[in-house]
Design a protein around this motif. Structure first.
Motif, PDB file in Angstrom:
ATOM      1  N   UNK A 154       7.384 -11.459   6.355  1.00  0.00           N
ATOM      2  CA  UNK A 154       7.646 -10.141   5.784  1.00  0.00           C
ATOM      3  C   UNK A 154       9.107  -9.764   6.001  1.00  0.00           C
ATOM      4  N   UNK A 155       9.689  -9.092   5.031  1.00  0.00           N
ATOM      5  CA  UNK A 155      11.085  -8.686   5.164  1.00  0.00           C
ATOM      6  C   UNK A 155      11.254  -7.617   6.236  1.00  0.00           C
ATOM      7  N   UNK A 156      10.196  -6.820   6.450  1.00  0.00           N
ATOM      8  CA  UNK A 156      10.227  -5.776   7.477  1.00  0.00           C
ATOM      9  C   UNK A 156       8.848  -5.714   8.126  1.00  0.00           C
ATOM     10  N   UNK A 157       8.723  -6.284   9.315  1.00  0.00           N
ATOM     11  CA  UNK A 157       7.433  -6.340  10.003  1.00  0.00           C
ATOM     12  C   UNK A 157       6.897  -4.955  10.359  1.00  0.00           C
ATOM     13  N   UNK A 158       7.783  -3.980  10.500  1.00  0.00           N
ATOM     14  CA  UNK A 158       7.370  -2.650  10.930  1.00  0.00           C
ATOM     15  C   UNK A 158       6.951  -1.750   9.765  1.00  0.00           C
ATOM     16  N   UNK A 159       7.304  -2.125   8.556  1.00  0.00           N
ATOM     17  CA  UNK A 159       6.993  -1.293   7.408  1.00  0.00           C
ATOM     18  C   UNK A 159       5.507  -1.394   7.079  1.00  0.00           C
ATOM     19  N   UNK A 160       4.800  -0.261   6.979  1.00  0.00           N
ATOM     20  CA  UNK A 160       3.357  -0.318   6.660  1.00  0.00           C
ATOM     21  C   UNK A 160       3.124  -0.826   5.243  1.00  0.00           C
ATOM     22  N   UNK A 161       2.077  -1.591   5.084  1.00  0.00           N
ATOM     23  CA  UNK A 161       1.680  -2.110   3.778  1.00  0.00           C
ATOM     24  C   UNK A 161       0.354  -1.461   3.405  1.00  0.00           C
ATOM     25  N   UNK A 162       0.307  -0.815   2.244  1.00  0.00           N
ATOM     26  CA  UNK A 162      -0.898  -0.102   1.824  1.00  0.00           C
ATOM     27  C   UNK A 162      -1.172  -0.394   0.352  1.00  0.00           C
ATOM     28  N   UNK A 163      -2.338   0.016  -0.106  1.00  0.00           N
ATOM     29  CA  UNK A 163      -2.719  -0.213  -1.497  1.00  0.00           C
ATOM     30  C   UNK A 163      -2.290   0.949  -2.387  1.00  0.00           C
ATOM     31  N   UNK A 164      -2.238   0.662  -3.678  1.00  0.00           N
ATOM     32  CA  UNK A 164      -2.077   1.702  -4.695  1.00  0.00           C
ATOM     33  C   UNK A 164      -3.447   1.956  -5.306  1.00  0.00           C
ATOM     34  N   UNK A 165      -3.872   3.210  -5.339  1.00  0.00           N
ATOM     35  CA  UNK A 165      -5.205   3.529  -5.841  1.00  0.00           C
ATOM     36  C   UNK A 165      -5.246   3.377  -7.352  1.00  0.00           C
ATOM     37  N   UNK A 166      -5.887   2.304  -7.801  1.00  0.00           N
ATOM     38  CA  UNK A 166      -6.074   2.037  -9.218  1.00  0.00           C
ATOM     39  C   UNK A 166      -7.325   1.176  -9.364  1.00  0.00           C
ATOM     40  N   UNK A 167      -7.615   0.701 -10.556  1.00  0.00           N
ATOM     41  CA  UNK A 167      -8.842  -0.054 -10.771  1.00  0.00           C
ATOM     42  C   UNK A 167      -8.879  -1.282  -9.879  1.00  0.00           C
ATOM     43  N   UNK A 168      -7.746  -1.976  -9.770  1.00  0.00           N
ATOM     44  CA  UNK A 168      -7.634  -3.128  -8.876  1.00  0.00           C
ATOM     45  C   UNK A 168      -6.811  -2.761  -7.653  1.00  0.00           C
ATOM     46  N   UNK A 169      -6.975  -3.536  -6.590  1.00  0.00           N
ATOM     47  CA  UNK A 169      -6.355  -3.214  -5.308  1.00  0.00           C
ATOM     48  C   UNK A 169      -4.950  -3.828  -5.221  1.00  0.00           C
ATOM     49  N   UNK A 170      -3.978  -3.180  -5.859  1.00  0.00           N
ATOM     50  CA  UNK A 170      -2.595  -3.626  -5.782  1.00  0.00           C
ATOM     51  C   UNK A 170      -1.951  -3.153  -4.479  1.00  0.00           C
ATOM     52  N   UNK A 171      -0.943  -3.880  -4.025  1.00  0.00           N
ATOM     53  CA  UNK A 171      -0.137  -3.431  -2.888  1.00  0.00           C
ATOM     54  C   UNK A 171       0.864  -2.404  -3.396  1.00  0.00           C
ATOM     55  N   UNK A 172       0.855  -1.225  -2.801  1.00  0.00           N
ATOM     56  CA  UNK A 172       1.728  -0.145  -3.254  1.00  0.00           C
ATOM     57  C   UNK A 172       3.187  -0.502  -2.996  1.00  0.00           C
ATOM     58  N   UNK A 173       3.998  -0.524  -4.047  1.00  0.00           N
ATOM     59  CA  UNK A 173       5.407  -0.850  -3.906  1.00  0.00           C
ATOM     60  C   UNK A 173       5.711  -2.323  -3.830  1.00  0.00           C
ATOM     61  N   UNK A 174       4.670  -3.154  -3.922  1.00  0.00           N
ATOM     62  CA  UNK A 174       4.874  -4.600  -3.882  1.00  0.00           C
ATOM     63  C   UNK A 174       4.898  -5.148  -2.468  1.00  0.00           C
ATOM     64  N   UNK A 175       4.991  -6.475  -2.368  1.00  0.00           N
ATOM     65  CA  UNK A 175       5.049  -7.163  -1.075  1.00  0.00           C
ATOM     66  C   UNK A 175       6.380  -7.892  -0.984  1.00  0.00           C
ATOM     67  N   UNK A 176       7.238  -7.418  -0.099  1.00  0.00           N
ATOM     68  CA  UNK A 176       8.574  -8.000   0.041  1.00  0.00           C
ATOM     69  C   UNK A 176       8.586  -8.966   1.225  1.00  0.00           C
ATOM     70  N   UNK A 177       8.829 -10.227   0.892  1.00  0.00           N
ATOM     71  CA  UNK A 177       8.774 -11.268   1.922  1.00  0.00           C
ATOM     72  C   UNK A 177       9.843 -12.305   1.646  1.00  0.00           C
ATOM     73  N   UNK A 178      10.199 -13.012   2.715  1.00  0.00           N
ATOM     74  CA  UNK A 178      11.189 -14.074   2.606  1.00  0.00           C
ATOM     75  C   UNK A 178      10.507 -15.427   2.559  1.00  0.00           C
ATOM     76  N   UNK A 179      10.732 -16.205   1.485  1.00  0.00           N
ATOM     77  CA  UNK A 179      10.197 -17.566   1.439  1.00  0.00           C
ATOM     78  C   UNK A 179      11.199 -18.542   2.055  1.00  0.00           C
ATOM     79  N   UNK A 180      10.887 -19.096   3.219  1.00  0.00           N
ATOM     80  CA  UNK A 180      11.771 -20.064   3.869  1.00  0.00           C
ATOM     81  C   UNK A 180      11.265 -21.454   3.549  1.00  0.00           C
TER      82      UNK A 180
END
Length: 557
Positions: free
Chosen positions: A475-501
């Motif tokens: 994860x780009x920021x381990x401390x940042x909370x990750x939550x869903x966006x309330x819609x028909x499907x369970x999307x991650x609100x604001x997306x998932x920001x991560x570093x691919x090494x």
């Protein structure tokens, strides 16, 4: 979401008024219900409105107090259950008495029309029959696997560039684009190429479709949505504009496909393996009917898979030991060891290789338990009934089961229900162990069980195998909370920001160091040229020895 703010301001007065009426009705109905056994009241739909941004947490909290409960509405009770016995009764035992009904249909039809997710009766059976046949064919399985491998390799190229430049990426956004490309190719034979950003129409369609999904779900808690639709204001005006974008894109696609199918000089189109072409060969060609089929396939094949893959990467970032175990299983299961390019790697992922990855299958399934792609599924009761828990429901009541809440119930999964444990899905031999579909409800169950279940697993496993063989995610920021966006499907609100090494370079580096070390140490042993001289580093990007390392190589012979 901006449209929610404006809608909230517009509806606050009517909601307060409705809330007062609801509590009066609740008190009256409670006295009336004392004569019969009805589920306990957990609140009103106004409470759902207040908790909309944390709706699934709210319903999980209520499910912890009452396995099945009611929320009072103006026109009906809304019953929410997390009891597997009730779920089995609704989805299988008394299937004919629980369907989408007019209530769900009216809410969903502007976006999904008369598609398989909105209708009952003959319309549903006809689409189910044709779709069931298509999903069972080896032609579709082989065709889709080729598409998935191609798009997984394309995604790996994008992540490789990010890794080489030390960038983080919005993984969910990439998955959304990649699965959109995949579903359009598999279902409609179209190379959308939204992954590489070459289609502005495709990007506009994707954004409009996502926003339409969120605004459609908002209707379930917005008591004034029909008034706003009639007046064409607020969230309903915005929904209408987004659906116009969606329709424009889809109808253009349909007319193009129909022209191909009726072109006497293009016989190759008859042999196409995409689902739309096959539908055109066996059923009617009404553009509205085909439009509804297309959008239902998209919401089933794009959003669900992309959201599930995003949550999968998230939990792997939170559990690096699981990530490493999955990566090692993928490496062991594949016949190819020296990887020269991503396309070669993806092409090597055969059905036989996927069968050798039970831990990957378990890890994905455990993700779906905690983060189901469809967190709530609503039905309408068609006639008065009594559920297996002994409580009654009335004709017209909305009865929903809660995959999100059920995945967090200790009564279902035990005291460790909140823990992410892929091992719970494996037997003593390490083989995958299935659970009842009425307990693990991520793919529904009974006659409406998801036709694309194996299709979805294959796509997720191919993508996961390619990416986890090549990259390590953080994860780009381990401390940042990750939550869903309330819609028909369970999307991650604001997306998932991560570093691919990149992971391939690690294997390459280890192999190179081991070969060089073995060759040198086989023939020489080494001593420092000056034992008294201090050896330290030079401050650079990489850890060089300042001034170099001066040694004496002594032959072992």
């Amino acid at each position: 979401m901006d449209f929610l703010s404006s809608s909230f301001v517009f509806t606050v007065f009517s909601v307060i008024l409705a809330f007062s009426i609801l509590w009066i009705l609740a008190r009256k109905s409670q006295k009336k219900y004392e004569k019969k056994k009805y589920h306990p009241i957990g609140g009103t739909v106004f409470n759902q409105l207040l908790n909309f941004n944390r709706l699934h947490h709210y319903m999980t909290d209520l499910a912890g107090k009452h396995r099945t409960y009611r929320l009072i509405s103006l026109f009906r009770s809304e019953i929410y259950t997390s009891d597997p016995a009730n779920v089995e009764y609704m989805l299988k035992t008394n299937f004919e008495n629980y369907g989408k009904g007019e209530y769900n249909y009216n809410i969903l039809r502007d976006l999904l029309g008369d598609g398989i997710f909105t209708v009952d009766g003959d319309k549903w059976r006809q689409q189910r029959k044709v779709s069931s046949y298509e999903f069972s064919t080896k032609v579709l399985r082989d065709f889709s696997s080729v598409v998935f491998r191609k798009n997984a390799a394309k995604l790996a190229h994008v992540l490789s560039e990010a890794s080489n430049s030390n960038q983080t990426k919005n993984i969910q956004d990439l998955f959304m684009k990649s699965t959109l490309d995949s579903i359009f190719k598999v279902a409609f034979g179209v190379e959308l190429d939204s992954m590489c950003g070459s289609s502005e129409e495709g990007r506009n369609f994707s954004h409009a479709f996502d926003d339409s999904s969120a605004m459609t779900l908002w209707r379930y808690v917005d008591l004034s949505w029909q008034i706003k639709k009639y007046l064409n204001i607020g969230s309903e005006a915005l929904l209408k504009k987004n659906i116009e974008v969606v329709d424009s894109f889809v109808y253009k696609l349909i007319h193009s496909k129909i022209e191909q199918m009726h072109n006497p000089h293009d016989n190759s189109s008859i042999k196409k393996d995409d689902i739309l072409s096959r539908f055109l060969q066996v059923t009617e060609t009404d553009p509205k009917y085909l439009r509804d089929i297309i959008l239902n396939f998209i919401i089933a094949g794009k959003d669900t898979t992309a959201a599930s893959l995003s949550w999968f990467i998230y939990v792997l970032c939170k559990h690096p030991e699981v990530q490493e175990k999955v990566a090692q299983e993928v490496k062991d299961a594949m016949s190819i060891t020296d990887i020269t390019n991503f396309n070669e790697l993806a092409d090597s992922i055969s059905e036989e290789a996927l069968e050798k990855m039970p831990y990957l299958h378990a890890a994905i399934t455990e993700t779906l338990r905690l983060y189901p792609a469809v967190p709530v599924d609503a039905k309408i009761c068609f006639s008065d009934d009594t559920l297996p828990d002994g409580f009654s429901v009335r004709k017209g009541d909305m009865v929903s089961y809660l995959p999100y809440a059920m995945g967090r119930m200790k009564l279902i999964w035990g005291d460790d229900t909140e823990e992410y444990k892929p091992e719970r899905w494996l037997d003593e031999n390490g083989e995958f162990r299935k659970e009842s579909p009425f307990k693990f409800t991520a793919f529904q169950a009974g006659p409406r069980i998801c036709l694309g279940k194996e299709f979805a697993y294959r796509q997720m496993k191919i993508f996961s195998a390619v990416l986890l063989r090549c990259f390590e995610f953080k994860l780009s920021d381990e401390k940042k909370p990750v939550n869903y966006r309330t819609m028909i499907n369970l999307h991650i609100d604001g997306g998932l920001h991560a570093g691919p090494w990149i992971r391939l370079g690690k294997d390459f580096a280890y192999r190179q160091m081991k070969i060089v070390s073995m060759a040198l140490l086989r023939f020489f042993h080494f001593k420092l040229a000056d034992e008294t001289q201090n050896v330290t580093y030079k401050t650079m990007f990489t850890l060089h020895i300042d001034g170099g390392l001066h040694l004496r190589a002594i032959s072992r012979t």
